[in-house]
Design a protein around this motif. Structure first.
Motif, PDB file in Angstrom:
ATOM      1  N   ASP A  21       0.807  -1.220   0.000  1.00 30.43           N
ATOM      2  CA  ASP A  21       0.000   0.000   0.000  1.00 30.43           C
ATOM      3  C   ASP A  21       0.838   1.268   0.000  1.00 30.43           C
ATOM      4  O   ASP A  21       0.315   2.368   0.164  1.00 30.43           O
ATOM      5  N   ALA A  22       2.157   1.127  -0.178  1.00 34.79           N
ATOM      6  CA  ALA A  22       3.034   2.297  -0.227  1.00 34.79           C
ATOM      7  C   ALA A  22       4.236   1.982  -1.109  1.00 34.79           C
ATOM      8  O   ALA A  22       4.603   0.818  -1.303  1.00 34.79           O
ATOM      9  N   VAL A  23       4.812   3.041  -1.649  1.00 38.90           N
ATOM     10  CA  VAL A  23       6.023   2.923  -2.470  1.00 38.90           C
ATOM     11  C   VAL A  23       7.069   3.889  -1.907  1.00 38.90           C
ATOM     12  O   VAL A  23       6.760   5.053  -1.632  1.00 38.90           O
ATOM     13  N   ARG A  24       8.283   3.380  -1.736  1.00 43.14           N
ATOM     14  CA  ARG A  24       9.387   4.226  -1.272  1.00 43.14           C
ATOM     15  C   ARG A  24      10.532   4.170  -2.262  1.00 43.14           C
ATOM     16  O   ARG A  24      10.913   3.079  -2.699  1.00 43.14           O
ATOM     17  N   VAL A  25      11.053   5.316  -2.642  1.00 38.18           N
ATOM     18  CA  VAL A  25      12.195   5.399  -3.553  1.00 38.18           C
ATOM     19  C   VAL A  25      13.452   5.606  -2.719  1.00 38.18           C
ATOM     20  O   VAL A  25      13.572   6.604  -2.005  1.00 38.18           O
ATOM     21  N   ASP A  26      14.372   4.669  -2.797  1.00 37.80           N
ATOM     22  CA  ASP A  26      15.624   4.794  -2.043  1.00 37.80           C
ATOM     23  C   ASP A  26      16.671   5.595  -2.793  1.00 37.80           C
ATOM     24  O   ASP A  26      17.248   6.535  -2.256  1.00 37.80           O
ATOM     25  N   ARG A  27      16.934   5.178  -4.045  1.00 39.33           N
ATOM     26  CA  ARG A  27      18.002   5.828  -4.808  1.00 39.33           C
ATOM     27  C   ARG A  27      17.553   6.056  -6.235  1.00 39.33           C
ATOM     28  O   ARG A  27      16.826   5.256  -6.802  1.00 39.33           O
ATOM     29  N   CYS A  28      18.032   7.146  -6.799  1.00 37.71           N
ATOM     30  CA  CYS A  28      17.809   7.448  -8.207  1.00 37.71           C
ATOM     31  C   CYS A  28      19.082   8.094  -8.736  1.00 37.71           C
ATOM     32  O   CYS A  28      19.739   8.855  -8.011  1.00 37.71           O
ATOM     33  N   ASP A  29      19.462   7.784  -9.966  1.00 46.06           N
ATOM     34  CA  ASP A  29      20.745   8.258 -10.484  1.00 46.06           C
ATOM     35  C   ASP A  29      20.736   9.740 -10.823  1.00 46.06           C
ATOM     36  O   ASP A  29      21.776  10.311 -11.156  1.00 46.06           O
ATOM     37  N   ASP A  30      19.580  10.396 -10.722  1.00 39.97           N
ATOM     38  CA  ASP A  30      19.491  11.836 -10.978  1.00 39.97           C
ATOM     39  C   ASP A  30      18.672  12.463  -9.852  1.00 39.97           C
ATOM     40  O   ASP A  30      17.476  12.184  -9.726  1.00 39.97           O
ATOM     41  N   PRO A  31      19.280  13.320  -9.004  1.00 41.18           N
ATOM     42  CA  PRO A  31      18.556  13.882  -7.851  1.00 41.18           C
ATOM     43  C   PRO A  31      17.289  14.635  -8.239  1.00 41.18           C
ATOM     44  O   PRO A  31      16.268  14.542  -7.540  1.00 41.18           O
ATOM     45  N   LYS A  32      17.312  15.384  -9.341  1.00 45.15           N
ATOM     46  CA  LYS A  32      16.128  16.141  -9.753  1.00 45.15           C
ATOM     47  C   LYS A  32      15.001  15.198 -10.165  1.00 45.15           C
ATOM     48  O   LYS A  32      13.832  15.424  -9.818  1.00 45.15           O
ATOM     49  N   LEU A  33      15.369  14.148 -10.903  1.00 46.97           N
ATOM     50  CA  LEU A  33      14.347  13.186 -11.305  1.00 46.97           C
ATOM     51  C   LEU A  33      13.845  12.395 -10.101  1.00 46.97           C
ATOM     52  O   LEU A  33      12.670  12.017 -10.048  1.00 46.97           O
ATOM     53  N   ALA A  34      14.719  12.139  -9.137  1.00 47.18           N
ATOM     54  CA  ALA A  34      14.295  11.457  -7.911  1.00 47.18           C
ATOM     55  C   ALA A  34      13.245  12.274  -7.179  1.00 47.18           C
ATOM     56  O   ALA A  34      12.218  11.747  -6.718  1.00 47.18           O
ATOM     57  N   ALA A  35      13.492  13.580  -7.059  1.00 49.12           N
ATOM     58  CA  ALA A  35      12.524  14.450  -6.394  1.00 49.12           C
ATOM     59  C   ALA A  35      11.201  14.476  -7.147  1.00 49.12           C
ATOM     60  O   ALA A  35      10.112  14.436  -6.545  1.00 49.12           O
ATOM     61  N   ALA A  36      11.285  14.517  -8.472  1.00 45.16           N
ATOM     62  CA  ALA A  36      10.064  14.528  -9.287  1.00 45.16           C
ATOM     63  C   ALA A  36       9.294  13.219  -9.139  1.00 45.16           C
ATOM     64  O   ALA A  36       8.056  13.216  -9.074  1.00 45.16           O
ATOM     65  N   LEU A  37      10.023  12.100  -9.068  1.00 45.56           N
ATOM     66  CA  LEU A  37       9.363  10.800  -8.928  1.00 45.56           C
ATOM     67  C   LEU A  37       8.683  10.692  -7.566  1.00 45.56           C
ATOM     68  O   LEU A  37       7.542  10.225  -7.473  1.00 45.56           O
ATOM     69  N   ARG A  38       9.363  11.118  -6.520  1.00 46.55           N
ATOM     70  CA  ARG A  38       8.748  11.062  -5.194  1.00 46.55           C
ATOM     71  C   ARG A  38       7.513  11.951  -5.143  1.00 46.55           C
ATOM     72  O   ARG A  38       6.489  11.571  -4.538  1.00 46.55           O
ATOM     73  N   ALA A  39       7.601  13.120  -5.753  1.00 47.43           N
ATOM     74  CA  ALA A  39       6.444  14.023  -5.775  1.00 47.43           C
ATOM     75  C   ALA A  39       5.284  13.389  -6.555  1.00 47.43           C
ATOM     76  O   ALA A  39       4.125  13.486  -6.138  1.00 47.43           O
ATOM     77  N   GLU A  40       5.590  12.739  -7.667  1.00 44.19           N
ATOM     78  CA  GLU A  40       4.560  12.093  -8.482  1.00 44.19           C
ATOM     79  C   GLU A  40       3.907  10.953  -7.715  1.00 44.19           C
ATOM     80  O   GLU A  40       2.677  10.775  -7.774  1.00 44.19           O
ATOM     81  N   LEU A  41       4.702  10.203  -6.987  1.00 42.64           N
ATOM     82  CA  LEU A  41       4.153   9.092  -6.199  1.00 42.64           C
ATOM     83  C   LEU A  41       3.256   9.627  -5.081  1.00 42.64           C
ATOM     84  O   LEU A  41       2.207   9.045  -4.783  1.00 42.64           O
ATOM     85  N   THR A  42       3.671  10.703  -4.462  1.00 45.12           N
ATOM     86  CA  THR A  42       2.841  11.311  -3.423  1.00 45.12           C
ATOM     87  C   THR A  42       1.529  11.806  -4.020  1.00 45.12           C
ATOM     88  O   THR A  42       0.446  11.591  -3.459  1.00 45.12           O
ATOM     89  N   HIS A  43       1.624  12.420  -5.194  1.00 47.98           N
ATOM     90  CA  HIS A  43       0.426  12.943  -5.862  1.00 47.98           C
ATOM     91  C   HIS A  43      -0.529  11.822  -6.243  1.00 47.98           C
ATOM     92  O   HIS A  43      -1.735  11.924  -6.019  1.00 47.98           O
ATOM     93  N   THR A  44       0.005  10.756  -6.814  1.00 46.36           N
ATOM     94  CA  THR A  44      -0.855   9.679  -7.293  1.00 46.36           C
ATOM     95  C   THR A  44      -1.448   8.872  -6.158  1.00 46.36           C
ATOM     96  O   THR A  44      -2.418   8.138  -6.358  1.00 46.36           O
ATOM     97  N   SER A  45      -0.867   8.967  -4.948  1.00 49.79           N
ATOM     98  CA  SER A  45      -1.423   8.224  -3.814  1.00 49.79           C
ATOM     99  C   SER A  45      -2.465   9.013  -3.058  1.00 49.79           C
ATOM    100  O   SER A  45      -3.132   8.487  -2.167  1.00 49.79           O
ATOM    101  N   ASP A  46      -2.614  10.302  -3.392  1.00 52.43           N
ATOM    102  CA  ASP A  46      -3.605  11.149  -2.696  1.00 52.43           C
ATOM    103  C   ASP A  46      -5.038  10.783  -3.100  1.00 52.43           C
ATOM    104  O   ASP A  46      -5.271  10.340  -4.209  1.00 52.43           O
TER     105      ASP A  46
END
Length: 397
Positions: free
Chosen positions: A372-397
């Motif tokens: 029921d949750a997704v966590r991103v540990d590492r991403c090879d691009d910090p900006k894309l990592a932030a965007a992915l975490r934000a997208e996951l937060t948005h899609t779980s709302d």
């Protein structure tokens, strides 16, 4: 002059790279509406082979393959579709694979070759006695696992097989015994005469006819393919493909940038590939990508399974799963589960356009396996990592 060097017939048409890619995706059931009524068995028939593997991260690979095409099919339903009734069997194709039972006659050439060799990895101390003992047990009590037959190992390393294990695997190789299911990942063996429908239980197709049908099936499952592609699908030899491809029903085509002769399924050429692209994570053992040179040629995407690479030398992770979106491979993720959280241990995506599809694929996969949750540990691009975490937060709302 060998078959490979003989003049080839002129191509019937020229395909662009995009044409070839779309043909491949549709042939593999990843472009257009899936046939949900045919379900998992329909996927198996379309692909012709679904590879088995011991690794289980989100799920085992043979579960991930229909999930990628059909969506969230219940995992018990996947297993039931494969193994209930006489719909499939396990044998050596691209590797150890689940195969539609209709393919049983077409592997007679391989069973004969194994029989002619007389052994595979191990040699029995008394083959006649050991095989007879296994067949007697299966006749009386089957279907049975190796453990139920008396044990698989002598107590040493994994390859230190018992006489019983050697015997039952030999009988499997040569077709007297069939693997009818996996139970707790153990093969379940039964007599071929019980497991294979009467109309299919025969080895009367000669080698050429077996090969012709397997090449035709591989071509249909890939849409368009080179000689090496056709050989790799069921692990045939190049010269075996050469001997039958002209009679397989496949037609010669020219593909932009391939630089090698190719063949296409005429039914695929007759209907332009259209429809919705599936967004999904792919098992590294998915037949769309299991041939690495073909994957690079079609998608411009280099992928290697790193499960057997020492941890310090891994680039993308233990079981990195490519992301398919918009008909392209646009990223990958190495997943794990911690309780009810799907953990993206390592992620790479090809630009901002791939962020939303990665988030979608992660959320769908998490739901499918009961997270029921997704966590991103590492991403090879910090900006894309932030965007992915934000997208996951948005899609779980």
């Amino acid at each position: 002059m060998t078959a490979e060097t003989q003049p080839l017939p002129p191509p019937v048409t020229a395909l662009s790279r995009d044409d070839a890619r779309r043909l491949a995706l549709r042939a593999q059931g990843l472009l257009g509406a899936p046939d949900r009524r045919a379900g998992v068995r329909g996927v198996l028939r379309q692909l012709g082979a679904v590879q088995l593997d011991t690794i289980s991260v989100l799920a085992r690979s043979h579960e991930l393959v229909p999930y990628a095409r059909l969506g969230a099919v219940g995992r018990p339903a996947v297993e039931a579709a494969y193994w209930t009734g006489t719909h499939s069997f396990e044998y050596w194709s691209h590797a150890a694979c689940i195969l539609p039972v209709e393919e049983w006659p077409h592997f007679a050439f391989r069973r004969r070759a194994r029989r002619a060799k007389g052994h595979r990895w191990h040699i029995m101390e008394d083959s006649e006695r050991s095989c007879a003992a296994v067949l007697d047990r299966l006749t009386a009590d089957g279907p049975l696992t190796t453990s139920e037959l008396g044990g698989g190992r002598n107590g040493g390393e994994w390859w230190d097989w018992s006489e019983t294990k050697i015997a039952v695997e030999w009988l499997l190789d040569t077709g007297e015994v069939v693997c009818t299911e996996r139970r707790a990942w153990k093969r379940v063996y039964d007599l071929a005469e019980r497991a294979v429908p009467d109309g299919l239980l025969h080895d009367d197709l000669d080698d050429a006819e077996c090969l012709r049908r397997l090449v035709a099936q591989a071509g249909a499952a890939m849409g368009v393919a080179t000689r090496a592609d056709l050989a790799d699908y069921h692990r045939l030899k190049g010269e075996q493909v050469d001997a039958v491809v002209a009679d397989s029903g496949l037609v010669p085509v020219e593909v932009e940038g391939w630089g090698k002769p190719a063949w296409a399924d005429p039914a695929a050429l007759a209907a332009p590939p259209r429809g919705r692209h599936r967004t999904t994570l792919l098992s590294p053992f998915d037949s769309l990508i299991w041939d690495r040179p073909r994957t690079e040629r079609i998608f411009g995407f280099t992928h290697r399974l790193e499960a057997y690479v020492p941890r310090p030398r891994r680039i993308h992770g233990y079981f990195a799963m490519p992301l398919l979106a918009g008909g392209q491979l646009v990223g990958r993720v190495d997943p794990a589960r911690e309780g009810t959280t799907l953990v993206a241990r390592q992620v790479s995506v090809q630009g901002t356009k791939a962020v939303a599809p990665m988030a979608q694929a992660l959320r769908e996969a998490a739901s499918w396996v009961g997270c029921d949750a997704v966590r991103v540990d590492r991403c090879d691009d910090p900006k894309l990592a932030a965007a992915l975490r934000a997208e996951l937060t948005h899609t779980s709302d």
